[in-house]
Scaffold this active site. Structure first.
Site, PDB file in Angstrom:
ATOM      1  N   LYS A   1     -18.094  -6.745   8.267  1.00 37.38           N
ATOM      2  CA  LYS A   1     -16.814  -7.438   8.431  1.00 37.38           C
ATOM      3  C   LYS A   1     -16.267  -7.212   9.828  1.00 37.38           C
ATOM      4  O   LYS A   1     -16.438  -6.131  10.394  1.00 37.38           O
ATOM      5  CB  LYS A   1     -15.808  -6.886   7.416  1.00 37.38           C
ATOM      6  CG  LYS A   1     -15.568  -7.790   6.229  1.00 37.38           C
ATOM      7  CD  LYS A   1     -14.376  -7.267   5.475  1.00 37.38           C
ATOM      8  CE  LYS A   1     -14.018  -8.062   4.255  1.00 37.38           C
ATOM      9  NZ  LYS A   1     -12.917  -7.423   3.524  1.00 37.38           N
TER      10      LYS A   1
ATOM     11  N   HIS B   1       0.841  -1.208   0.000  1.00 41.90           N
ATOM     12  CA  HIS B   1       0.000   0.000   0.000  1.00 41.90           C
ATOM     13  C   HIS B   1       0.875   1.255   0.000  1.00 41.90           C
ATOM     14  O   HIS B   1       0.621   2.204  -0.741  1.00 41.90           O
ATOM     15  CB  HIS B   1      -0.879   0.052   1.259  1.00 41.90           C
ATOM     16  CG  HIS B   1      -1.923  -1.020   1.358  1.00 41.90           C
ATOM     17  ND1 HIS B   1      -2.100  -1.781   2.490  1.00 41.90           N
ATOM     18  CD2 HIS B   1      -2.862  -1.451   0.470  1.00 41.90           C
ATOM     19  CE1 HIS B   1      -3.108  -2.624   2.307  1.00 41.90           C
ATOM     20  NE2 HIS B   1      -3.583  -2.450   1.085  1.00 41.90           N
TER      21      HIS B   1
ATOM     22  N   SER C   1      -2.968  -7.760   2.924  1.00 41.37           N
ATOM     23  CA  SER C   1      -3.308  -7.603   4.348  1.00 41.37           C
ATOM     24  C   SER C   1      -3.774  -8.944   4.925  1.00 41.37           C
ATOM     25  O   SER C   1      -3.429  -9.294   6.058  1.00 41.37           O
ATOM     26  CB  SER C   1      -4.409  -6.563   4.522  1.00 41.37           C
ATOM     27  OG  SER C   1      -3.978  -5.304   4.081  1.00 41.37           O
TER      28      SER C   1
ATOM     29  N   ARG D   1      -2.003  -6.534  -8.216  1.00 41.27           N
ATOM     30  CA  ARG D   1      -0.832  -7.354  -7.909  1.00 41.27           C
ATOM     31  C   ARG D   1      -0.634  -8.439  -8.953  1.00 41.27           C
ATOM     32  O   ARG D   1       0.387  -8.525  -9.598  1.00 41.27           O
ATOM     33  CB  ARG D   1      -0.984  -8.004  -6.525  1.00 41.27           C
ATOM     34  CG  ARG D   1      -0.712  -7.054  -5.393  1.00 41.27           C
ATOM     35  CD  ARG D   1      -1.170  -7.623  -4.111  1.00 41.27           C
ATOM     36  NE  ARG D   1      -2.592  -7.955  -4.212  1.00 41.27           N
ATOM     37  CZ  ARG D   1      -3.388  -8.137  -3.187  1.00 41.27           C
ATOM     38  NH1 ARG D   1      -2.918  -8.072  -1.968  1.00 41.27           N
ATOM     39  NH2 ARG D   1      -4.657  -8.394  -3.353  1.00 41.27           N
TER      40      ARG D   1
HETATM   41  O1  PNS Z   1      -8.928  -3.165   0.317  1.00 39.61           O
HETATM   42  P1  PNS Z   1     -10.168  -3.764  -0.283  1.00 39.61           P
HETATM   43  O2  PNS Z   1     -10.961  -4.487   0.769  1.00 39.61           O
HETATM   44  O3  PNS Z   1      -9.883  -4.602  -1.482  1.00 39.61           O
HETATM   45  O4  PNS Z   1     -11.085  -2.518  -0.785  1.00 39.61           O
HETATM   46  C1  PNS Z   1     -12.347  -2.729  -1.344  1.00 39.61           C
HETATM   47  C2  PNS Z   1     -13.132  -1.421  -1.452  1.00 39.61           C
HETATM   48  C3  PNS Z   1     -13.201  -0.724  -0.098  1.00 39.61           C
HETATM   49  C4  PNS Z   1     -12.478  -0.502  -2.437  1.00 39.61           C
HETATM   50  C5  PNS Z   1     -14.565  -1.778  -1.964  1.00 39.61           C
HETATM   51  O5  PNS Z   1     -15.090  -2.835  -1.214  1.00 39.61           O
HETATM   52  C6  PNS Z   1     -15.536  -0.612  -1.880  1.00 39.61           C
HETATM   53  O6  PNS Z   1     -15.386   0.371  -2.551  1.00 39.61           O
HETATM   54  N1  PNS Z   1     -16.533  -0.729  -0.981  1.00 39.61           N
HETATM   55  C7  PNS Z   1     -17.505   0.327  -0.731  1.00 39.61           C
HETATM   56  C8  PNS Z   1     -18.921  -0.137  -1.053  1.00 39.61           C
HETATM   57  C9  PNS Z   1     -19.180  -0.003  -2.531  1.00 39.61           C
HETATM   58  O7  PNS Z   1     -19.084   1.059  -3.108  1.00 39.61           O
HETATM   59  N2  PNS Z   1     -19.500  -1.153  -3.152  1.00 39.61           N
HETATM   60  C10 PNS Z   1     -19.745  -1.230  -4.561  1.00 39.61           C
HETATM   61  C11 PNS Z   1     -18.449  -1.217  -5.336  1.00 39.61           C
HETATM   62  S1  PNS Z   1     -18.626  -2.119  -6.754  1.00 39.61           S
END
Ligand code: PNS
Length: 161
Positions: A41, A17, A127, A89
């Site tokens: 979560k 990150h 993570s 990645r």
């Molecule tokens: O680090 P991560 O868990 O891969 O991040 C995922 C994240 C936070 C970018 C994604 O889950 C997100 O944007 N969640 C917010 C809810 C949302 O907008 N969902 C629809 C996206 S398609």
């Protein structure tokens, strides 16, 4: 390019990150590191702990560290920022990221997602894996910033989650 949002869970922040943040700052004047508060979560670190860990690891006035609930596109609209930054990645990331980027664009057509390839030093670091290895007593030094390493050790002192 003025600003981008770098969204994620950051549970915890890894050197992957950090590397992306540093490289992102070469492309954008300002980065908003936006942590998702996900009530569904059970994270290892609270949102406050995660924000503090990022703040301690990244000391740059061009970085804003924030958290959000709900849809990313709604948060982006509130912030007035249309560009999302995400790291890729491996090929295995691609499908999920492709869905995410396109769903976000479907929800708000002016949203664009910019992807940066993770450097070869960190392409295997996530993570999830860091948490798993640390919880089982493995050494994650070099994979996370020193302040995060300390917090992980404190969480898992005694070797038990
Ligand atoms: O680090 P991560 O868990 O891969 O991040 C995922 C994240 C936070 C970018 C994604 O889950 C997100 O944007 N969640 C917010 C809810 C949302 O907008 N969902 C629809 C996206 S398609």
């Amino acid at each position: 390019m003025p600003a981008a949002i770098y969204p994620g869970s950051f549970d915890p922040l890894t050197n992957g990150h950090l590397s992306l943040i540093q490289r992102g700052l070469k492309m954008f004047d300002r980065l908003i590191v936006a942590l998702l508060v996900n009530p569904k979560k059970q994270p290892l670190f609270t949102i406050e702990e995660r924000v503090t860990m990022i703040r301690d690891a990244v000391n740059d006035p061009r970085i804003e560290i924030d958290s959000f609930q709900g849809l990313l596109v709604d948060y982006a609209q509130k912030k007035g920022v249309n560009t999302m930054l995400r790291g890729l990645r491996a090929v295995s990331d691609f499908e999920y990221e492709f869905q995410l980027a396109n769903m976000n664009r479907k929800l708000r057509p002016d949203i664009e997602t910019v992807f940066m390839m993770t450097g070869e030093d960190y392409f295997y670091v996530s993570s999830n894996l860091v948490r798993e290895v640390a919880s089982l007593g493995g050494n994650v030094e070099g994979l996370v910033p020193p302040n995060v390493l300390k917090k992980l050790k404190a969480k898992y002192s005694g070797g038990k989650p």
